[in-house]
Design an enzyme around this catalytic site. Structure first.
Site, PDB file in Angstrom:
ATOM      1  N   ALA A 154     -53.944 -26.822 -12.351  1.00  0.00           N
ATOM      2  CA  ALA A 154     -54.914 -27.825 -12.786  1.00  0.00           C
ATOM      3  C   ALA A 154     -55.500 -28.562 -11.593  1.00  0.00           C
ATOM      4  O   ALA A 154     -54.778 -29.023 -10.704  1.00  0.00           O
ATOM      5  CB  ALA A 154     -54.248 -28.817 -13.742  1.00  0.00           C
ATOM      6  N   CYS A 177     -46.667 -25.926 -18.691  1.00  0.00           N
ATOM      7  CA  CYS A 177     -47.043 -27.148 -17.982  1.00  0.00           C
ATOM      8  C   CYS A 177     -46.048 -28.269 -18.286  1.00  0.00           C
ATOM      9  O   CYS A 177     -45.789 -28.576 -19.452  1.00  0.00           O
ATOM     10  CB  CYS A 177     -48.451 -27.579 -18.377  1.00  0.00           C
ATOM     11  SG  CYS A 177     -48.988 -29.105 -17.555  1.00  0.00           S
ATOM     12  N   LYS A 219     -47.528 -17.927 -20.438  1.00  0.00           N
ATOM     13  CA  LYS A 219     -46.791 -18.499 -19.299  1.00  0.00           C
ATOM     14  C   LYS A 219     -45.840 -19.569 -19.819  1.00  0.00           C
ATOM     15  O   LYS A 219     -46.256 -20.470 -20.561  1.00  0.00           O
ATOM     16  CB  LYS A 219     -47.750 -19.098 -18.267  1.00  0.00           C
ATOM     17  CG  LYS A 219     -47.068 -19.538 -16.961  1.00  0.00           C
ATOM     18  CD  LYS A 219     -48.107 -19.900 -15.900  1.00  0.00           C
ATOM     19  CE  LYS A 219     -47.443 -20.104 -14.535  1.00  0.00           C
ATOM     20  NZ  LYS A 219     -46.695 -21.369 -14.459  1.00  0.00           N
ATOM     21  N   ASN A 259     -42.399 -16.388 -11.223  1.00  0.00           N
ATOM     22  CA  ASN A 259     -43.140 -17.501 -10.627  1.00  0.00           C
ATOM     23  C   ASN A 259     -42.152 -18.584 -10.204  1.00  0.00           C
ATOM     24  O   ASN A 259     -41.164 -18.817 -10.875  1.00  0.00           O
ATOM     25  CB  ASN A 259     -44.152 -18.031 -11.654  1.00  0.00           C
ATOM     26  CG  ASN A 259     -44.856 -19.301 -11.214  1.00  0.00           C
ATOM     27  OD1 ASN A 259     -44.810 -20.315 -11.898  1.00  0.00           O
ATOM     28  ND2 ASN A 259     -45.531 -19.262 -10.085  1.00  0.00           N
ATOM     29  N   GLY A 260     -42.464 -19.230  -9.084  1.00  0.00           N
ATOM     30  CA  GLY A 260     -41.648 -20.352  -8.631  1.00  0.00           C
ATOM     31  C   GLY A 260     -41.042 -20.133  -7.264  1.00  0.00           C
ATOM     32  O   GLY A 260     -40.236 -19.218  -7.076  1.00  0.00           O
ATOM     33  N   GLY A 293     -48.443 -19.942  -6.660  1.00  0.00           N
ATOM     34  CA  GLY A 293     -49.241 -21.137  -6.887  1.00  0.00           C
ATOM     35  C   GLY A 293     -49.309 -22.034  -5.679  1.00  0.00           C
ATOM     36  O   GLY A 293     -50.169 -21.896  -4.818  1.00  0.00           O
ATOM     37  N   ARG A 294     -48.357 -22.961  -5.569  1.00  0.00           N
ATOM     38  CA  ARG A 294     -48.432 -23.995  -4.535  1.00  0.00           C
ATOM     39  C   ARG A 294     -48.458 -23.417  -3.123  1.00  0.00           C
ATOM     40  O   ARG A 294     -49.077 -24.001  -2.229  1.00  0.00           O
ATOM     41  CB  ARG A 294     -47.258 -24.970  -4.697  1.00  0.00           C
ATOM     42  CG  ARG A 294     -47.355 -25.861  -5.937  1.00  0.00           C
ATOM     43  CD  ARG A 294     -46.098 -26.670  -6.140  1.00  0.00           C
ATOM     44  NE  ARG A 294     -44.954 -25.814  -6.442  1.00  0.00           N
ATOM     45  CZ  ARG A 294     -43.684 -26.187  -6.308  1.00  0.00           C
ATOM     46  NH1 ARG A 294     -43.403 -27.406  -5.851  1.00  0.00           N
ATOM     47  NH2 ARG A 294     -42.701 -25.361  -6.620  1.00  0.00           N
TER      48      ARG A 294
END
Length: 321
Positions: free
Chosen positions: A18, A100, A139, A200-201, A224-225
């Site tokens: 987001a 989320c 997800k 993921n992660g 992601g990050r």
């Protein structure tokens, strides 16, 4: 790896984040080697569909690569309608957000809050899958809390509902982004279902990517990050997966080129009145390694003109050379 009729060019996916995974960021990740990118979360609430914010978040038919959009909500009929609208706008894959952890999302019984209610999860998934003939993915997190991990149950339910692929973040909602991602749950899900599983992660470098793939047996990785300010991570990881060798660090001149190109795209996409604000966080991420004392970033964040931002960045890199 396939999702429905679509074959990914590799096993690396840029995560929906987001306020970050907008069109310029997705295009850059695609150019830097992501096999697929997913849009930032779109609300299924029909009251906001026509807002500028939602319009900017939607994917369109002229975007590169496989076009995937993520939707969030808790009303099955609204979710199905959101799927139809996004498919009509060019989305080729619809991803449902049940991962989320944000309070403002969970308070509306959306995101990871849904993991507490498997019956509602089943109703949403079944309704959305039947709404339009494009693949639907999901997800999730490993559960609502460490003592309530139910990702295997949700995964089996999702497969039965026709979900084409499942992404699992290796934390519960209660964990937020604290501590470390755990991969035992992802491994258990992979062993329990036959649909593609995306891990993921905390996938932060090529060695970690290889280790997570080997341990979990996952079909793909979602990053992601670690791609914030470092979109070339996809290229680095893919090269290592292919060859077992690490790429040399990206030359500073190339970092400069990518950063300035990205900031220009943000200015063009959002317009001069908003683009310079969006650009600030991206510049901060890009320069974490090169501006550790924060002085330039503080100066940069005070600039309120798009063209001045570009000039400041050019001058900064000239001083580094």
């Amino acid at each position: 790896m396939h999702i429905g009729q679509f074959q990914l060019t590799n096993r690396l996916i840029a995560a929906p984040m987001a306020g970050i995974s907008d069109r310029p960021f997705r295009a850059l990740c695609h150019a830097m080697g992501a096999g697929m990118t997913v849009s930032e979360m779109l609300s299924s609430n029909p009251e906001v569909w026509r807002s500028d914010k939602s319009r900017l978040r939607m994917v369109h038919s002229d975007e590169p690569g496989i076009r995937a959009v993520q939707i969030a909500g808790c009303d099955p009929d609204e979710m199905a309608a959101a799927r139809r609208i996004n498919a009509d706008s060019g989305a080729q894959i619809i991803d449902i957000n049940m991962g989320c952890p944000a309070k403002k999302v969970n308070r509306k019984m959306a995101g990871s809050a849904l993991l507490q209610y498997p019956d509602l999860v089943k109703q949403i998934l079944s309704t959305v899958v039947k709404a339009v003939d494009v693949p639907v993915t999901l997800k999730i997190r490993t559960g609502w809390a460490p003592e309530h991990r139910n990702c295997v149950e949700i995964a089996k339910l999702a497969e039965d509902c026709g979900i084409q692929a499942l992404t699992i973040h290796g934390r519960t909602r209660a964990c937020l982004f604290n501590g470390f991602a755990e991969y035992d749950s992802i491994r258990a899900v992979k062993q329990a279902v036959s649909i593609p599983i995306i891990a993921n992660g905390d996938i932060t470098d090529p060695h970690k990517a290889r280790a997570v793939l080997d341990y979990t047996g996952a079909d793909a990785l979602m990053i992601g990050r670690a791609a914030q300010g470092r979109p070339w991570i996809f290229r680095e990881i893919q090269h290592y997966l292919d060859t077992g060798e690490l790429l040399a660090p990206l030359p500073l001149v190339e970092v400069k080129r990518l950063l300035i190109e990205h900031i220009r795209e943000l200015h063009d996409f959002y317009g001069p009145g908003k683009g310079f604000r969006i650009a600030r966080k991206h510049v901060s991420w890009y320069l974490q390694e090169h501006a550790p004392n924060d002085q330039f970033r503080r100066t940069f964040n005070a600039i309120e003109d798009a063209s001045e931002q570009l000039e400041a960045l050019k001058a900064y890199f000239e001083n580094l050379a």
